[in-house]
Structure formats: structure tokens, C-alpha cells
Design a protein around this motif. Structure first.
Motif, PDB file in Angstrom:
ATOM      1  N   PRO A 227       0.795  -1.240   0.000  1.00 30.84           N
ATOM      2  CA  PRO A 227       0.000   0.000   0.000  1.00 30.84           C
ATOM      3  C   PRO A 227       0.820   1.279   0.000  1.00 30.84           C
ATOM      4  O   PRO A 227       0.303   2.342  -0.314  1.00 30.84           O
ATOM      5  N   ILE A 228       2.110   1.196   0.332  1.00 27.02           N
ATOM      6  CA  ILE A 228       2.923   2.429   0.338  1.00 27.02           C
ATOM      7  C   ILE A 228       3.629   2.644  -1.002  1.00 27.02           C
ATOM      8  O   ILE A 228       4.348   3.625  -1.154  1.00 27.02           O
ATOM      9  N   ASN A 229       3.419   1.734  -1.951  1.00 28.70           N
ATOM     10  CA  ASN A 229       4.024   1.933  -3.271  1.00 28.70           C
ATOM     11  C   ASN A 229       3.462   3.180  -3.940  1.00 28.70           C
ATOM     12  O   ASN A 229       2.258   3.433  -3.888  1.00 28.70           O
ATOM     13  N   ASN A 230       4.302   3.932  -4.577  1.00 22.63           N
ATOM     14  CA  ASN A 230       3.828   5.065  -5.378  1.00 22.63           C
ATOM     15  C   ASN A 230       4.453   5.017  -6.769  1.00 22.63           C
ATOM     16  O   ASN A 230       4.668   6.037  -7.402  1.00 22.63           O
ATOM     17  N   TYR A 231       4.733   3.791  -7.226  1.00 22.85           N
ATOM     18  CA  TYR A 231       5.336   3.614  -8.541  1.00 22.85           C
ATOM     19  C   TYR A 231       4.270   3.729  -9.630  1.00 22.85           C
ATOM     20  O   TYR A 231       3.164   3.210  -9.492  1.00 22.85           O
ATOM     21  N   GLN A 232       4.624   4.411 -10.698  1.00 21.67           N
ATOM     22  CA  GLN A 232       3.733   4.500 -11.857  1.00 21.67           C
ATOM     23  C   GLN A 232       3.927   3.328 -12.804  1.00 21.67           C
ATOM     24  O   GLN A 232       3.024   2.963 -13.546  1.00 21.67           O
ATOM     25  N   VAL A 233       5.131   2.753 -12.783  1.00 22.95           N
ATOM     26  CA  VAL A 233       5.453   1.636 -13.665  1.00 22.95           C
ATOM     27  C   VAL A 233       6.234   0.594 -12.869  1.00 22.95           C
ATOM     28  O   VAL A 233       7.134   0.939 -12.094  1.00 22.95           O
ATOM     29  N   ILE A 234       5.878  -0.679 -13.042  1.00 24.84           N
ATOM     30  CA  ILE A 234       6.656  -1.790 -12.495  1.00 24.84           C
ATOM     31  C   ILE A 234       7.032  -2.701 -13.653  1.00 24.84           C
ATOM     32  O   ILE A 234       6.164  -3.199 -14.373  1.00 24.84           O
ATOM     33  N   LEU A 235       8.340  -2.889 -13.859  1.00 26.72           N
ATOM     34  CA  LEU A 235       8.850  -3.778 -14.905  1.00 26.72           C
ATOM     35  C   LEU A 235       9.292  -5.074 -14.244  1.00 26.72           C
ATOM     36  O   LEU A 235      10.053  -5.046 -13.265  1.00 26.72           O
ATOM     37  N   ILE A 236       8.842  -6.210 -14.760  1.00 24.73           N
ATOM     38  CA  ILE A 236       9.132  -7.493 -14.119  1.00 24.73           C
ATOM     39  C   ILE A 236       9.850  -8.421 -15.087  1.00 24.73           C
ATOM     40  O   ILE A 236       9.358  -8.694 -16.183  1.00 24.73           O
ATOM     41  N   ASP A 237      11.031  -8.889 -14.663  1.00 32.21           N
ATOM     42  CA  ASP A 237      11.751  -9.921 -15.406  1.00 32.21           C
ATOM     43  C   ASP A 237      11.214 -11.266 -14.915  1.00 32.21           C
ATOM     44  O   ASP A 237      11.550 -11.728 -13.824  1.00 32.21           O
ATOM     45  N   ILE A 238      10.355 -11.888 -15.730  1.00 38.00           N
ATOM     46  CA  ILE A 238       9.628 -13.095 -15.315  1.00 38.00           C
ATOM     47  C   ILE A 238      10.559 -14.284 -15.151  1.00 38.00           C
ATOM     48  O   ILE A 238      10.350 -15.149 -14.298  1.00 38.00           O
TER      49      ILE A 238
END
Length: 351
Positions: free
Chosen positions: A228-239
């Protein structure tokens, strides 16, 4: 040539003056639609939203977006309160679905002039809990949160798409370069967007010396996304080799198109080319010429979303990556000239 899938608005859609290769009418499960058009090649699909069973449940649209290339779909919305609610429209945009309209006359325009994120950004509600109105009944017109069950209903809680784009990257060929590509994309996104990069079940990210590049186990991913404290606009995930694709709002698949790597990929999975149809496929570290890319698309029966040549990861910025990000809807990343090397040539840090 185009396709029409109609139901409630069949009569209106029959009057469209467009080149047509196929038209079907009725109400269909998402799986039926995906299976029916899996090996069918068309320019654009005009999809009457009422032709999708359970379309008022946003998860059905999410499921469709996993199985079909939504950049080729023009979604004709109905006049229901649920579909026209701000949060439903916001979630469409959050999934990367930009071509939707309630105006039958706008369809012909969208065929030749598809929307980008900039055209629909006004519908995207950032940082707002996703809610859609219930249909009016005995309980009145109440609101309820959308339940993100997504494709795999065994997942307790799906990805948070409330204003955050969660983009997964997966190498289909060996050494296709997802790790380094994510690092370079994050550097360019950081100019305009607060970005987090996460790799699953490996520890390569820690060598980039960036506190917003995290190496975690697959089991920790949902907790990170829903923090809930995240304020990221983008999360990139290396699967990597995990099965966490369902926890991404969109997926990008990387192929290093050398003969060796392509043959190894196909021997490992004979059905891989069928599986990537309708997906965002990137040719990474590619030296193919435009005619070679067309040949690849013809033989693989898939569309290449972007071809990215080998890049110097020590440069701050690459025009081809700005073009790629702009194509994904990150309109603040206007294509610019390739950046200079950093002051410290290799950025080596001794601890």
C-alpha cells in the motif's frame, strides 16, 4: 480485411462501409473468441462488447487481452452504467486497450487512425481504487470494488492496476536480453515516471547498483505489487522461468532472432510459435533488416511489435527505446537522440 463480432448492435454494424473478411453474430465466451481467431489473420476486429459473455465483469476483458492482440481490436461499448463508469474505462486504459468508442461513426476512423495512450489518458484514473457501479436492483445503485481474480482464479489477489502499469518481460530464446533491456528501459522511464524493476528467482539486478531494481522470489511478487505504500507509476518485471505472467497487466516476449537461438527455441517447444500469436513480440539484439523482419513475421505467423538492435547499456538514452516506450503509450518519452556515455564509463562500483 476486417472482422466484425456483433450481438446487440448487429444491425448498426452491418451498415459499416469497410472491407470485411468475416462477420459472426452472437454471445461468446472469451475462450471461444480467442480459439476462433487464433489462426485467423485480419487487419482490425470490430468487437461489440455485448458479444462477450459476462463483459460487465472487467476480468473477462482482462482475460481477452491475454489471449488476443488488443491493438487490433476496436471495442464498441454499450450504454450500460457499468461499462460507462469512470473506473471501468480507466481499467481498459490500464490494460493497454485504447481503441474503444460508443459512436458507430468513429469506428471507420479508428481503423486507419488507432488511438495512442495520449488519446485516452483522460480516462485513466491514477491512484484511485477501482470501483464499478452495481446494476440497479433492490439494493439501489451501490458501488463495489472490482475483484481482480484474473485468469488463474487460484491466485488470492491479482495485480494492482490502480494507476500502475505492470509490464512483464520473458525471454523466449536463450539470452534474449530481458535483464539488460529492463535496466535500460528503467533508466529512460525514470526521466518521466517513477519506476520499479523486479526480477524473479535470480539475483542479477543487484549488480546494477539501483535501489529500485529488486531481486525477489516468485512468492514475494504479489506482496510487492500490492504494497500500500508503493507510489510507482510503472513496475517492470523480469519473469525468467516463473509462472507469474498472470500478475502482470501486460506481457512482452523477447526473441533473439539468430538461427541458433530460434532453432533451440522451437526444439524446446514445438508449439511456441502458436503460443505467441497475438502477443507483443520483440526482436531483441536484432540485426535483421526490414525485409528480413517481414519474412520472420510470415514464417512465424506473428506480428513483431518492435525490433531492437544491440545497444550500449552505458549510454543514458537510446532513441529506439524512446520509440518503443512511446509505442507502449508512455507519451512523455518523446523520441530523442542517443545519449552520451556517463561520466564514469563503466559505472563500476567497488564495495
Amino acid at each position: 480485411m476486417n472482422v466484425i463480432v456483433s450481438n446487440k448492435y448487429a444491425a448498426m454494424l452491418s451498415n459499416l462501409d469497410i472491407d470485411l473478411i468475416k462477420s459472426i453474430n452472437g454471445e461468446f465466451d472469451v475462450d471461444e473468441l480467442v480459439a476462433q481467431f487464433d489462426n485467423f489473420f485480419f487487419n482490425k476486429m470490430i468487437l461489440d462488447i455485448t458479444a462477450i459473455k459476462g463483459y460487465q465483469d472487467i476480468n473477462q476483458i482482462q482475460k481477452l487481452s491475454f489471449g488476443m492482440d488488443m491493438s487490433k481490436v476496436i471495442l464498441l461499448l454499450d450504454d450500460s452504467e457499468v461499462v460507462n463508469s469512470p473506473n471501468y474505462l480507466s481499467q481498459l486504459v490500464g490494460m493497454g486497450i485504447y481503441n474503444f468508442t460508443r459512436n458507430i461513426d468513429a469506428i471507420s476512423y479508428l481503423i486507419d487512425n488507432p488511438n495512442s495512450y495520449k488519446d485516452v489518458a483522460q480516462f485513466h484514473l491514477l491512484g484511485v481504487q477501482n470501483e464499478v457501479p452495481e446494476e440497479k436492483g433492490n439494493g439501489g445503485n451501490k458501488k463495489k470494488p472490482v475483484e481482480h481474480t484474473f485468469i488463474n482464479e487460484s491466485i488470492a489477489s491479482g495485480p494492482s492496476i490502480d494507476g500502475t502499469r505492470i509490464i512483464g518481460f520473458k525471454d523466449l530464446t536463450d539470452h534474449a536480453g530481458a535483464t539488460t533491456l529492463i535496466y535500460m528501459l528503467k533508466k529512460q522511464l525514470d526521466i518521466n515516471y517513477k519506476t520499479l524493476a523486479v526480477e524473479l528467482d535470480k539475483e542479477d539486478f543487484r549488480f546494477f547498483n539501483d535501489e529500485d531494481m529488486k531481486s525477489v522470489s516468485s512468492k514475494e511478487l504479489t506482496q510487492i505489487i500490492n504494497n500500500p505504500i508503493n507510489n510507482y507509476q510503472v513496475i517492470l518485471i523480469d519473469i525468467n522461468n516463473s509462472s507469474q505472467e498472470e500478475n502482470c497487466t501486460e506481457m512482452i516476449y523477447l526473441i533473439e532472432p539468430s538461427t541458433l537461438m530460434l532453432n533451440k527455441m522451437i526444439r524446446r517447444d514445438r508449439n511456441i510459435l502458436d503460443k505467441i500469436k497475438g502477443k507483443k513480440v520483440i526482436l531483441n539484439k536484432s540485426l535483421l533488416e526490414p525485409d528480413d523482419i517481414k519474412d520472420f513475421e510470415y514464417e512465424a505467423r506473428c506480428t513483431v511489435f518492435q525490433s531492437i538492435p544491440p545497444l550500449d547499456d552505458k549510454k543514458d538514452r537510446h532513441r529506439v527505446l524512446d520509440e518503443f516506450l512511446n509505442k507502449l503509450g508512455f507519451d512523455k518519452n518523446k523520441p530523442a537522440g542517443d545519449g552520451n556515455r556517463a561520466t564514469r564509463l563503466f559505472g563500476i562500483v567497488k564495495e
